[in-house]
Design an enzyme around this catalytic site. Sequence first.
Site, PDB file in Angstrom:
ATOM      1  N   GLU A  23       0.601  -1.190  -0.120  1.00  0.00           N
ATOM      2  CA  GLU A  23       0.005   0.114  -0.042  1.00  0.00           C
ATOM      3  C   GLU A  23       0.938   1.280  -0.080  1.00  0.00           C
ATOM      4  OE1 GLU A  23      -0.581  -2.695   1.692  1.00  0.00           O
ATOM      5  OE2 GLU A  23      -2.648  -3.239   1.112  1.00  0.00           O
ATOM      6  N   HIS A  56     -11.693  -5.341   9.022  1.00  0.00           N
ATOM      7  CA  HIS A  56     -12.423  -5.401   7.575  1.00  0.00           C
ATOM      8  C   HIS A  56     -13.705  -4.615   7.822  1.00  0.00           C
ATOM      9  CE1 HIS A  56      -9.783  -8.788   6.880  1.00  0.00           C
ATOM     10  NE2 HIS A  56      -9.692  -8.708   5.481  1.00  0.00           N
TER      11      HIS A  56
HETATM   12  C1  LIG Z   1      -1.836  -4.681   4.226  1.00  0.00           C
HETATM   13  C2  LIG Z   1      -2.593  -5.717   3.889  1.00  0.00           C
HETATM   14  N1  LIG Z   1      -3.342  -5.463   2.385  1.00  0.00           N
HETATM   15  C3  LIG Z   1      -4.409  -6.078   1.810  1.00  0.00           C
HETATM   16  C4  LIG Z   1      -4.684  -7.247   2.406  1.00  0.00           C
HETATM   17  C5  LIG Z   1      -5.764  -8.053   2.147  1.00  0.00           C
HETATM   18  N2  LIG Z   1      -5.599  -9.509   1.605  1.00  0.00           N
HETATM   19  C6  LIG Z   1      -5.855 -10.194   2.742  1.00  0.00           C
HETATM   20  S1  LIG Z   1      -5.154 -11.817   2.133  1.00  0.00           S
HETATM   21  C7  LIG Z   1      -4.469 -11.216   0.685  1.00  0.00           C
HETATM   22  C8  LIG Z   1      -3.768 -11.813  -0.171  1.00  0.00           C
HETATM   23  C9  LIG Z   1      -2.515 -12.662   0.664  1.00  0.00           C
HETATM   24  O1  LIG Z   1      -1.791 -13.441  -0.179  1.00  0.00           O
HETATM   25  P1  LIG Z   1      -0.629 -14.054   0.204  1.00  0.00           P
HETATM   26  O2  LIG Z   1       0.155 -13.358   1.106  1.00  0.00           O
HETATM   27  O3  LIG Z   1       0.475 -14.710  -0.829  1.00  0.00           O
HETATM   28  O4  LIG Z   1      -1.055 -15.488   1.178  1.00  0.00           O
HETATM   29  P2  LIG Z   1      -2.083 -16.531   0.761  1.00  0.00           P
HETATM   30  O5  LIG Z   1      -3.343 -15.979   0.892  1.00  0.00           O
HETATM   31  O6  LIG Z   1      -1.658 -16.901  -0.904  1.00  0.00           O
HETATM   32  O7  LIG Z   1      -1.786 -17.619   1.652  1.00  0.00           O
HETATM   33  C10 LIG Z   1      -4.743  -9.803   0.620  1.00  0.00           C
HETATM   34  C11 LIG Z   1      -4.125  -8.934  -0.758  1.00  0.00           C
HETATM   35  C12 LIG Z   1      -4.367  -7.285   4.004  1.00  0.00           C
HETATM   36  N3  LIG Z   1      -4.583  -8.506   4.552  1.00  0.00           N
HETATM   37  N4  LIG Z   1      -3.203  -6.797   4.307  1.00  0.00           N
END
Ligand SMILES: Cc1ncc(C[n+]2csc(CCOP(=O)(O)OP(=O)(O)O)c2C)c(N)n1
Lengths: 317, 321
Positions: free
Chosen positions: B58, B125
């Site tokens: 972000e 959220h």
């Molecule tokens: C700082 C932040 N930005 C956006 C999000 C929204 N968000 C939740 S899970 C996710 C994807 C996470 O992907 P990854 O880190 O690869 O983990 P995975 O879900 O694949 O296990 C996002 C963008 C968040 N939780 N925190």
Amino acid sequence: MLLARTLDEKFASLYRAGKIHGGVFLGRGQEALSVAVGLNLRKGDVFAPLIRDQAGRLAFGETLLDAARTYLGSALGPMRGRDGNVHRGRPREGYLPMISHLGAMIAVVNGTLLARRFKGVLRTVGATCIGEGATSTGSFHEAINQAAVEKLPLVLVIANNQYAYSTPSSRQFACTSLADRASGYGVDAHSVDGTELAACLSVLAEAVERAREGHGPQMVVARLLRLCGHGEHDDASYVDPRLKASPLGRDCLKVAEQNLLSRQWADAVTIEGWRCEAVHKVEEAVATALREPTPDPYKENWCALASKHLVETHPEV
Amino acid sequence: MSITYLEAIREAQARALAEDPRVFIYGQDVGAFGGAFKATKNLAQEFPGRVIDAPISEDAIVGAAIGAAVEGMRPIIEMQFADFSTPGFNQIVNHAATLYWRTQVPCPITIRLPSGGTSGSGPFHSQSMETLYAHYPGLIVMTPATVEDAYSMLLEAVALDDPVIFCEHKLLYNHLKAESLPTEAVPVGKARLARPGRDMTIVAYSAMVHEALAVADELASEGTEVEIVDLRSIKPLDTDTVMASVARTGRLLCVGESWPWGGVTAEVVSRVACEGFGLLDAPPQRLNAKDTPVPYHPNLWAAHRPTARSIAAAARRLLRI
Ligand SMILES: Cc1ncc(C[n+]2csc(CCOP(=O)(O)OP(=O)(O)O)c2C)c(N)n1
């Protein structure tokens, strides 16, 4: 692993039945990696799991009931309905409850390890898990660098499951492997096939041991595929079918079962027995949680401060 | 034809992309996937190369938007949830918000924040961030409560030469519908009289406007006429419209979904108290969420935020004073 998969599947079916408020996030395909983290930690270590770590949580000592109560909103759970689903833990037991903001847990684990150094508590380690997507956060960079500078016994486990929600790894980082970054931070790197339980167990054993022996932070990067949606609301139609058909797309649980059978460490009847036992335990925990009271807003103290005498009163909502 | 609040946001972005080559959209999962809430559905296909998936960064997302704005572009940023704007907070409040003042170079970026509570979403959220951003000089903060405003204000946000924090309420996304998209709009900075009445004024914004409207219906059946002012944007805040309403009714209740310490309701009450004390027949009142993080469980969540029920109770108390 089996217990975690069984519990996850139960949550998914409760979600489909409309019995769970909010989202459900599964660790399908990541159980081998996650359980290897939990199993290699000891009592007194610190663990900050993330959304796909049901297996690691149970291995670290979380009870099925804690998990079920949190997902089902029981007032008796560790989060008492104030927080839900994967946002649970018991900080006093070294089990840190994640916030949603990705990358935020690493520095907090660092802090627990710094504190132990101050207090003269030796030979404990802190482990935390994260997805490849979250390695793009500033928090990730700040915290791993911090751990390296302080030479903390941190085990940072990255599950590269190829997707962050819908975003493929290629839109997240441009290096060949995230493990290549470790040398830039001055920390040890370990790579592992996340679909192989035996490999995960031995790599995590080594990483945890090295951290415990004072070799500073250990970065573990596992290759695997998320075998579910981001959450249960997501059909994951964007996942490349070629990845699903590739070795990355193997189901670690099936691979482990196959290994047990081919080495004749267990036969099919025994495995089926374990499965029944897992289902029984999960059903029991869920049934208990479902019978329990949900939080009562009139009994809530609506107080976010430990210093109760400093709480302000506001007009009644 | 009917169109939802969410579709209006999508349509506004489609129009901005179509009409202005300087516009692009940047955020997590906004491309082929169409965004976590589908606010950018099909836009990547319709505008190739201009709707771009961002890493989970972000701070860098906002930073890059500022850089692009300096180069004359008009980026629209989607935060996946308002709550996740905090890692970008530094770039927003210290960089975007100060750029024009320091250099006379405008910073026309629009940051969309899917805001507010929905049942079962929990502390990370569900947040309403408008107060934090409104506190900083150099930002405009919009809080549309209607489908029409979601559409026209988003277009205006993109056209404005300043950084705009666009707080769109998740609860309204699919529930709120209008017959068609508006062809004209009230300008930003002007509040809207959502319902006329002579006995008391309720000032609200975003999803709370609809709770207040339900209260007005209820009280109307008891013979009380509640006037409702929808602020539309909380910065700038249209004090004139609020004051004119209070001049008619003599009673003010201000309702907000965010926390009780400070914030929009406190700002409105303080302005009315300072500038229009003589207009008041009773002490001005405010109603906000409780002073704890937003709880996960629906039982707790429903008691945490103001609802038609608690607003009606507050309104009745005010009428008795
Ligand atoms: C700082 C932040 N930005 C956006 C999000 C929204 N968000 C939740 S899970 C996710 C994807 C996470 O992907 P990854 O880190 O690869 O983990 P995975 O879900 O694949 O296990 C996002 C963008 C968040 N939780 N925190």
